[in-house]
Design a protein around this motif. Structure first.
Motif, PDB file in Angstrom:
ATOM      1  N   TYR A   1       0.820  -1.221   0.000  1.00  0.00           N
ATOM      2  CA  TYR A   1       0.000   0.000   0.000  1.00  0.00           C
ATOM      3  C   TYR A   1       0.848   1.263   0.000  1.00  0.00           C
ATOM      4  O   TYR A   1       0.542   2.212  -0.725  1.00  0.00           O
ATOM      5  CB  TYR A   1      -0.942  -0.006   1.212  1.00  0.00           C
ATOM      6  CG  TYR A   1      -1.828   1.212   1.304  1.00  0.00           C
ATOM      7  CD1 TYR A   1      -2.802   1.464   0.329  1.00  0.00           C
ATOM      8  CD2 TYR A   1      -1.700   2.105   2.358  1.00  0.00           C
ATOM      9  CE1 TYR A   1      -3.611   2.586   0.408  1.00  0.00           C
ATOM     10  CE2 TYR A   1      -2.518   3.221   2.452  1.00  0.00           C
ATOM     11  CZ  TYR A   1      -3.467   3.462   1.473  1.00  0.00           C
ATOM     12  OH  TYR A   1      -4.270   4.578   1.561  1.00  0.00           O
TER      13      TYR A   1
ATOM     14  N   THR B   1       0.698  -0.993   5.231  1.00  0.00           N
ATOM     15  CA  THR B   1      -0.199  -0.138   5.995  1.00  0.00           C
ATOM     16  C   THR B   1       0.475   0.251   7.313  1.00  0.00           C
ATOM     17  O   THR B   1       1.615  -0.119   7.574  1.00  0.00           O
ATOM     18  CB  THR B   1      -1.544  -0.839   6.241  1.00  0.00           C
ATOM     19  OG1 THR B   1      -1.304  -2.134   6.816  1.00  0.00           O
ATOM     20  CG2 THR B   1      -2.300  -1.017   4.927  1.00  0.00           C
TER      21      THR B   1
ATOM     22  N   PRO C   1      -4.399  -4.046  -1.437  1.00  0.00           N
ATOM     23  CA  PRO C   1      -4.731  -3.156  -0.319  1.00  0.00           C
ATOM     24  C   PRO C   1      -5.657  -2.028  -0.749  1.00  0.00           C
ATOM     25  O   PRO C   1      -5.228  -1.006  -1.266  1.00  0.00           O
ATOM     26  CB  PRO C   1      -3.357  -2.628   0.121  1.00  0.00           C
ATOM     27  CG  PRO C   1      -2.541  -2.647  -1.125  1.00  0.00           C
ATOM     28  CD  PRO C   1      -3.038  -3.802  -1.951  1.00  0.00           C
ATOM     29  N   GLN C   2      -6.932  -2.200  -0.522  1.00  0.00           N
ATOM     30  CA  GLN C   2      -7.940  -1.235  -0.939  1.00  0.00           C
ATOM     31  C   GLN C   2      -8.546  -0.565   0.282  1.00  0.00           C
ATOM     32  O   GLN C   2      -9.287  -1.191   1.044  1.00  0.00           O
ATOM     33  CB  GLN C   2      -9.037  -1.923  -1.748  1.00  0.00           C
ATOM     34  CG  GLN C   2     -10.104  -0.979  -2.268  1.00  0.00           C
ATOM     35  CD  GLN C   2     -11.135  -1.691  -3.118  1.00  0.00           C
ATOM     36  OE1 GLN C   2     -11.094  -2.913  -3.261  1.00  0.00           O
ATOM     37  NE2 GLN C   2     -12.056  -0.953  -3.692  1.00  0.00           N
TER      38      GLN C   2
END
Length: 473
Positions: free
Chosen positions: A129, A164, A212-213
């Motif tokens: 991400y 993240t 990674p949304q």
């Protein structure tokens, strides 16, 4: 809970005698561990662990599943600071534990990729991400453990969300995924390539890194925990900040959170901007057991460009909480912790019962109800409650992030507290790390949890769960 009490008792009785391959790790001395006070007997006094890791009542055993620095099956290493966690069953009957890691870029020595990201070539870098200014990937995210349900042997262990930040708690969904929450407000340009402060979804069945949304509809703030109502699909969220809100997200399409919806904050009917911290300076403190009718306020600018979402909502009438922590959905109700709520600032546990018409216009005539379930003023009973889960027999299981000893507590449906375990291992400075991520195996026989540091470890505990006593301690 989908597991019936009768089914739980049957399985627990069978499994507690079949936890093979483990020596008894609790010493037989009758003297319990000092420093705690039970309101009911629970499982009896804690026995000192010969290995000096986890003190448990007589008859309980633990197994270490995973430790920071272990090599994983994807060639990476187990990251540090394990935090929120949930257990699922896959199509083959295996247990899948999805586990957060509460890491920031200034902790590269705890990264799954190695201190200088020397293991990066082992993964698809497009699934990261974000990276810090030095090019190293953000080390927060999730790992997934695949376990044999009987022996608890790890059959696979791998990174499932990468890049993240400060993934603290989160929560499971009814559709077998994990919502992993970033507890940070780091913005693009602040040693980050993109904004942080979002929730992400990790399917329990994923066998590697997921895309990674960020779930932008769930808002951008210091996310802590999430809990999903299995009937409505509404997502409730806590915020680890001061001030803090209690949120709900009404999805446009239940089960498809990425498609958006409405984000709202809880308010108390007739008490706009109510201060529910119950600190000494809080006006009109709420007594334990008081039930409060609620309403919900629509939130705007939920991407929080000025980092003032809670302040704006409180000014519009939302209730003020402090440091919202763990949360779990039970039988038509949910519980959540505020770690420094109450006059002693050592913890509150709130209970919320949704309206029959939750999320619809009719709820104004029959609102949801908020209740202060537990408020502690004695650290020997409960200090700074953090992550939480609900046991198959209906008790809360609460872990602590306190100032000294760190305990695992049980709370009965009547609000009485007893002690289940203690972190007996300190670091080189004599500090005892917080306990995180409590959750039960899908069959209800095994309690999983993490000790976050010195080093980070994931434990499994089995024992005579059906024998919990309500006799006075």
């Amino acid at each position: 809970m989908t597991l019936s009490r009768r089914s739980f008792l049957h399985r627990a009785a069978a499994t507690s005698t079949a936890f093979t391959g483990l020596a008894s790790l609790a010493a037989c001395a009758p003297r319990g561990v000092d420093g705690y006070l039970n309101q009911v007997a629970g499982y009896g006094p804690l026995q000192r662990d010969r290995r000096g890791l986890i003190d448990l009542p007589r008859g309980f055993d633990y197994q270490i599943l995973s430790e920071t620095g272990d090599r994983m099956s994807d060639g990476l290493i187990v990251p540090g600071d394990p935090d929120g966690m949930a257990a699922f069953t896959d199509a083959s009957g295996k247990i899948r534990l999805v586990r957060n890691h509460e890491l920031m870029p200034d902790e590269p020595e705890k990264s799954a990729f190695g201190t200088r990201a020397e293991r990066m070539s082992r993964i698809d870098e497009t699934r990261i991400y974000d990276r810090a200014g030095d090019g190293l990937p953000y080390p927060g995210g999730t790992t997934t453990l695949v376990l044999d349900p009987e022996s608890l042997r790890i059959e696979a262990q791998f990174l499932s969300l990468a890049g993240t930040a400060n993934n603290c708690a989160g929560g499971p969904t009814p559709w077998n995924s994990w919502i992993s929450c970033e507890e940070t407000l780091v913005r693009r340009g602040e040693d980050a390539g993109v904004d942080h402060g979002y929730a992400f979804e990790v399917p329990a069945g994923a066998n590697g890194l997921v895309e990674p949304q960020p779930l932008r509809g769930l808002g951008r703030f210091r996310h802590e925990a999430a809990a999903v109502d299995p009937v409505t699909g509404i997502v409730y969220q806590t915020e680890d900040d001061e001030p803090a809100l209690f949120y709900r997200f009404i999805p446009d399409y239940p089960g498809e959170l990425w498609r958006g919806g409405r984000l709202q904050a809880l308010a108390i009917e007739g008490r706009p901007g109510a201060d529910l911290r119950n600190w000494e300076e809080s006006p009109s403190p709420v007594p334990a057991g008081r039930q409060l009718d609620v309403r919900w306020i629509d939130l705007e600018d939920i991407d929080n460009p000025q980092d003032d979402l809670a302040a704006r909502a409180i000014a519009a009438g939302a209730a003020r909480f402090t440091r919202g922590e763990g949360m779990w959905f039970g039988d038509r109700e949910l519980y959540f912790c505020c770690t420094d709520g109450g006059p002693a600032r050592i913890g509150q546990i709130w209970r919320y019962r949704p309206s029959r018409f939750e999320g619809y216009a009719q709820e104004r005539s029959e609102s949801g109800v908020l209740e202060l379930f537990v408020e502690t003023t004695d650290a020997r009973r409960l200090e700074k409650c953090d992550n939480i889960t609900i046991a198959p027999w209906g008790d809360l299981i609460v872990v602590e992030d306190g100032d000294a000893d760190q305990f695992i507590r049980g709370v009965t449906p009547q609000g009485q507290i007893y002690t289940i375990g203690r972190n007996a291992h300190s670091d080189s400075d004599g500090e005892y790390s917080e306990i995180t991520g409590p959750c039960f195996s899908p069959d209800g026989t095994t309690l999983f949890f993490n000790v976050q540091q010195a080093p980070g470890r994931t434990f499994a505990v089995r024992g005579p769960w059906p024998r919990r006593s309500l006799d006075l301690a």
